[in-house]
Enzyme design. Structure first.
Site: not given
Length: 265
Positions: A31, A34, A79, A82
């Site tokens: 993680d 981003g 995901n 997204r």
């Protein structure tokens, strides 16, 4: 006045970790890609790209110290929601990883595995994934598992469906269903028990990862964002695990007594 002991060097830390009992299977929630990019004013994909370097470093370190199994949470079932351009870029990056790491995986005896709803992956990713899985199937070194289009709830649901189908065909009676039998229907059925789960970036939640498997796993939450999570950070998580007492519902006294009996045997 005595000076505080200096921290061990990276080489010494790796040697120390190798000398102590290792977890059989480590899962990592990678993680912070981003946020790493946003902190630097870069597009989010630059964080994912830098994170792929961490994947290579951590995998190499895991193999060197002697881990039997490493599972990386690479792309979750959620995901897919997204932005389409980010999903497409992640798929491109995954294909690049499979192609660039093929030689190292094969040369080092690593068996590549994948769990999740992999049939949902685009062909340009699934084809090289399937090829590398087949080419490495007989390797006897560390098992590197990529969790792709993976979700813990989704895994449990598919297992429950398969159990129900087996029962409807008369192959399994409900009264004979136990934990070991149920585990045989999970995507991880051929992997060792998960002893340690690491999550990077300071978040402290499981995000639908290995929900059944982590029942007795030790948890390690690192403040380091995944693109900065390299060899030393990984070794420190392993060292932290090695300092913990694994009780599995027993008392500390019972564990010590069992350890003593095993040592005498």
């Amino acid at each position: 006045m005595e000076r505080p002991a200096s921290p061990p060097s990276l080489t010494a830390l790796e040697r120390l970790v190798q000398e102590r009992p290792l977890p059989r299977h480590v899962g990592i929630i990678m993680d912070g890609n981003g946020r790493w990019a946003e902190m630097r004013g870069l597009p989010r994909m630059e964080g994912h790209r830098e994170g792929s370097t961490s994947v290579r470093e951590v995998t190499r370190c895991a193999r060197r110290v002697g881990l039997k199994a490493l599972t990386l949470y690479a792309f979750s079932s959620q995901n897919w929601a997204r932005p389409a351009e980010e999903v497409a870029a992640l798929m491109d990056l995954l294909r690049e990883y499979l192609e660039s790491e093929r030689e190292e995986i094969l040369d080092n005896g690593i068996r590549l595995n994948a769990i999740g709803e992999v049939d949902k992956l685009p062909r340009f990713v699934k084809d090289p994934l399937d090829r590398l899985r087949a080419e490495s199937a007989n390797n006897t070194g560390m098992v590197l598992t990529l969790a792709l289009s993976y979700g813990g709830r989704e895994e449990l649901l598919q297992a429950a469906r398969r159990v129900a189908e087996a029962a409807s065909r008369g192959e399994l009676s409900p009264e004979n269903l136990d934990g070991q039998t149920f585990e045989s229907y999970l995507w991880t059925h051929d992997l060792p028990a998960v002893d340690l789960v690491v999550r990077t970036s300071g978040e402290q939640r499981m995000s639908n990862f290995l929900l059944w498997q982590m029942a007795y796993a030790e948890l390690c939450f690192s403040e380091v964002l995944w693109p900065d999570f390299r060899t030393e950070a990984f070794l420190r998580c392993l060292a932290q695990y090695q300092q913990r007492e694994r009780r599995f519902g027993l008392t500390s006294a019972q564990v010590k007594r069992e350890d003593s009996q095993r040592a005498k045997a």
